[in-house]
Scaffold this motif. Structure first.
Motif, PDB file in Angstrom:
ATOM      1  N   THR A   1       0.822  -1.213   0.000  1.00 53.63           N
ATOM      2  CA  THR A   1       0.000   0.000   0.000  1.00 53.63           C
ATOM      3  C   THR A   1       0.857   1.265   0.000  1.00 53.63           C
ATOM      4  N   ALA A   2       2.133   1.136   0.386  1.00 55.68           N
ATOM      5  CA  ALA A   2       3.033   2.295   0.414  1.00 55.68           C
ATOM      6  C   ALA A   2       4.012   2.296  -0.745  1.00 55.68           C
ATOM      7  N   ALA A   3       3.800   1.410  -1.733  1.00 55.70           N
ATOM      8  CA  ALA A   3       4.706   1.357  -2.892  1.00 55.70           C
ATOM      9  C   ALA A   3       4.727   2.706  -3.597  1.00 55.70           C
ATOM     10  N   GLY A   4       5.935   3.154  -3.913  1.00 59.29           N
ATOM     11  CA  GLY A   4       6.088   4.446  -4.570  1.00 59.29           C
ATOM     12  C   GLY A   4       6.369   5.574  -3.604  1.00 59.29           C
ATOM     13  N   THR A   5       6.223   5.302  -2.288  1.00 60.43           N
ATOM     14  CA  THR A   5       6.549   6.326  -1.281  1.00 60.43           C
ATOM     15  C   THR A   5       7.644   5.785  -0.362  1.00 60.43           C
ATOM     16  N   SER A   6       7.243   5.216   0.786  1.00 58.82           N
ATOM     17  CA  SER A   6       8.248   4.678   1.707  1.00 58.82           C
ATOM     18  C   SER A   6       8.659   3.248   1.359  1.00 58.82           C
ATOM     19  N   VAL A   7       8.004   2.669   0.366  1.00 55.30           N
ATOM     20  CA  VAL A   7       8.289   1.294  -0.055  1.00 55.30           C
ATOM     21  C   VAL A   7       8.542   1.260  -1.554  1.00 55.30           C
ATOM     22  N   THR A   8       9.581   0.536  -1.954  1.00 60.05           N
ATOM     23  CA  THR A   8       9.878   0.331  -3.370  1.00 60.05           C
ATOM     24  C   THR A   8       9.733  -1.142  -3.700  1.00 60.05           C
ATOM     25  N   ARG A   9       8.848  -1.432  -4.616  1.00 57.46           N
ATOM     26  CA  ARG A   9       8.692  -2.816  -5.080  1.00 57.46           C
ATOM     27  C   ARG A   9       9.910  -3.181  -5.919  1.00 57.46           C
ATOM     28  N   LEU A  10      10.504  -4.331  -5.652  1.00 54.98           N
ATOM     29  CA  LEU A  10      11.675  -4.796  -6.388  1.00 54.98           C
ATOM     30  C   LEU A  10      11.286  -5.918  -7.345  1.00 54.98           C
ATOM     31  N   ARG A  11      12.087  -6.074  -8.395  1.00 51.17           N
ATOM     32  CA  ARG A  11      11.841  -7.163  -9.330  1.00 51.17           C
ATOM     33  C   ARG A  11      12.112  -8.499  -8.622  1.00 51.17           C
ATOM     34  N   ASN A  12      11.482  -9.529  -9.111  1.00 52.44           N
ATOM     35  CA  ASN A  12      11.625 -10.844  -8.485  1.00 52.44           C
ATOM     36  C   ASN A  12      12.914 -11.540  -8.914  1.00 52.44           C
ATOM     37  N   GLU A  13      14.013 -10.841  -8.788  1.00 53.86           N
ATOM     38  CA  GLU A  13      15.333 -11.370  -9.152  1.00 53.86           C
ATOM     39  C   GLU A  13      16.099 -11.626  -7.848  1.00 53.86           C
ATOM     40  N   PHE A  14      15.603 -12.583  -7.097  1.00 50.53           N
ATOM     41  CA  PHE A  14      16.049 -12.761  -5.724  1.00 50.53           C
ATOM     42  C   PHE A  14      17.531 -13.122  -5.590  1.00 50.53           C
ATOM     43  N   PRO A  15      18.054 -14.110  -6.323  1.00 46.98           N
ATOM     44  CA  PRO A  15      19.487 -14.405  -6.187  1.00 46.98           C
ATOM     45  C   PRO A  15      20.361 -13.201  -6.523  1.00 46.98           C
TER      46      PRO A  15
ATOM     47  N   GLU B   1      11.312   2.476   7.087  1.00 46.16           N
ATOM     48  CA  GLU B   1      10.419   2.623   8.238  1.00 46.16           C
ATOM     49  C   GLU B   1      10.992   3.687   9.164  1.00 46.16           C
ATOM     50  N   ALA B   2      10.545   4.922   8.977  1.00 45.99           N
ATOM     51  CA  ALA B   2      11.017   6.053   9.792  1.00 45.99           C
ATOM     52  C   ALA B   2      12.544   6.128   9.791  1.00 45.99           C
ATOM     53  N   GLY B   3      13.120   5.953   8.616  1.00 41.96           N
ATOM     54  CA  GLY B   3      14.569   6.058   8.467  1.00 41.96           C
ATOM     55  C   GLY B   3      15.317   4.750   8.608  1.00 41.96           C
TER      56      GLY B   3
ATOM     57  N   GLY C   1      22.580  -1.340   9.170  1.00 48.76           N
ATOM     58  CA  GLY C   1      23.036  -0.957  10.493  1.00 48.76           C
ATOM     59  C   GLY C   1      23.745   0.381  10.453  1.00 48.76           C
ATOM     60  N   GLU C   2      24.331   0.766  11.565  1.00 45.92           N
ATOM     61  CA  GLU C   2      24.977   2.072  11.676  1.00 45.92           C
ATOM     62  C   GLU C   2      26.152   2.230  10.712  1.00 45.92           C
ATOM     63  N   THR C   3      26.840   1.129  10.417  1.00 45.18           N
ATOM     64  CA  THR C   3      28.025   1.226   9.549  1.00 45.18           C
ATOM     65  C   THR C   3      27.743   0.798   8.115  1.00 45.18           C
ATOM     66  N   SER C   4      26.500   0.443   7.800  1.00 49.13           N
ATOM     67  CA  SER C   4      26.170   0.003   6.439  1.00 49.13           C
ATOM     68  C   SER C   4      26.339   1.148   5.446  1.00 49.13           C
ATOM     69  N   ASP C   5      26.636   0.797   4.210  1.00 54.28           N
ATOM     70  CA  ASP C   5      26.873   1.783   3.149  1.00 54.28           C
ATOM     71  C   ASP C   5      25.526   2.194   2.546  1.00 54.28           C
ATOM     72  N   LEU C   6      25.069   3.385   2.910  1.00 56.24           N
ATOM     73  CA  LEU C   6      23.770   3.861   2.450  1.00 56.24           C
ATOM     74  C   LEU C   6      23.752   4.070   0.939  1.00 56.24           C
TER      75      LEU C   6
END
Length: 342
Positions: A40-54, A117-119, A139-144
């Protein structure tokens, strides 16, 4: 589209009235699924990804240290580390690392989202029934920047495509014990060479897992008290004994290998709250706990297996070991000493 708008309205109102309720529990209360609420939030706080899981999972390594979360109804397994050494063969995938250690069953994977989710940013993967399979939190050290690149590269062209939800209504029926060739089953059990062959043994004889434990060779599977399990955890914590914790669902099994130090009881939840590993085990969902012994080429392997009322496995515990190395004798002695039979 009108159904999505209506669900979004219900979800927005629910969050205002119940700000502390987690989305998984909210979905159940609203009679929907977690994946549908996210959509329901796709396009705002949620981005739908392609089903290319691997491909998505292989692109996670540049993000650096993240938190992997895999859960079922009664156990949450959170492990921090770097995604690397991923491999896929048909519907099976592996990530074999000291920290991120996964067994992936890709035929169950159906949809993926990038969520803010709220950042707090994450990648979330769902099964055909809309239930969460696996989540990866920054996490705190992850590459944004690496995360934003991943989301851009895998964003679905149509963010508002209908999310097809297929409920699994099949229930595993247990055959009467009298219909099982119990003698042959026990004989094959005693000839096991690898713990991974146990699932095939159950399938060959058409028995459920808990039924198989009931029909096990003498001394190879006994039901123990839940308090025994907690005593084993506390002894492992006190003695710095390294153990293995397996938690999974239909699409993923996540494994922690190492110590379990900070143990905390919070209401019905028994928790491990260590810097790089958290486990949250809901006690009121536990129907039975078993001490199980399986032969292997490296000797007996002893596990503690925890089940819900439907006979679904919630979590498994082993002593730290690798193929080719015998079981940790301290684990075996501790388990046998502290297990109180029912």
């Amino acid at each position: 589209m009108s159904e999505i708008i209506e669900l979004k309205s219900q979800w927005d109102a629910f969050k205002i009235e119940n700000p502390k309720v987690r989305i998984r529990d909210a979905a159940k209360q609203l009679g929907t699924t977690e994946a549908e609420l996210l959509s329901t939030a796709a396009g705002t706080s949620v981005t739908r990804l392609r089903n290319e899981f691997p491909e998505i999972l292989k692109a996670v390594e540049p993000l650096g240290k993240v938190m992997a979360l895999t859960r079922n109804d009664f156990c949450v397994h959170e492990r921090k580390g770097v995604y690397s050494n991923l491999s896929f063969s048909g519907p099976m995938g592996l990530a074999v690392n000291p920290d991120i250690d996964l067994r992936l069953f890709m035929s169950a994977w159906s949809s993926a989202f990038a969520v803010d989710e709220a950042g707090r940013k994450s990648l979330q993967f769902f099964a055909k029934d809309g239930e969460a399979i696996h989540k990866i939190y920054l996490g705190e050290t992850s590459d944004l920047a690496a995360y934003e690149t991943l989301v851009h590269n895998f964003a679905a062209e149509d963010q508002h495509a209908e999310l097809e939800i297929v409920k699994d209504t099949t229930l595993a029926e247990e055959k009467p014990d009298a219909e099982i060739d119990a003698a042959a089953f026990r004989e094959k059990w005693l000839k096991l060479k690898d713990t991974h062959a146990f699932h095939g043994l159950l399938r060959k004889f058409g028995v459920t897992r808990t039924q198989g434990l009931r029909l096990a060779p003498e001394g190879h599977a006994v039901q123990i008290s839940y308090e025994s399990l907690k005593a084993i955890f506390h002894k492992a914590s006190d003695t710095d004994l390294e153990i293995m914790v397996f938690t999974g669902n239909k699409g993923c099994i996540q494994i922690h290998t190492g110590p379990v130090k900070k143990l905390v009881q919070a209401g019905p939840w028994f928790n491990v709250l260590d810097p790089d590993f958290n486990m949250h085990l809901r006690e009121d969902g536990i129907a039975s706990v078993w001490l199980v012994k399986k032969p292997t080429e490296d000797g007996i392997v002893t596990s503690i297996e925890v089940f819900d009322a439907e006979g679904t496995i919630i979590v498994q515990f082993f002593g730290k070991r690798k193929p080719g190395i015998p079981e940790n004798e301290h684990w075996r002695l501790m388990v046998n000493e502290l297990a109180v039979m029912l």
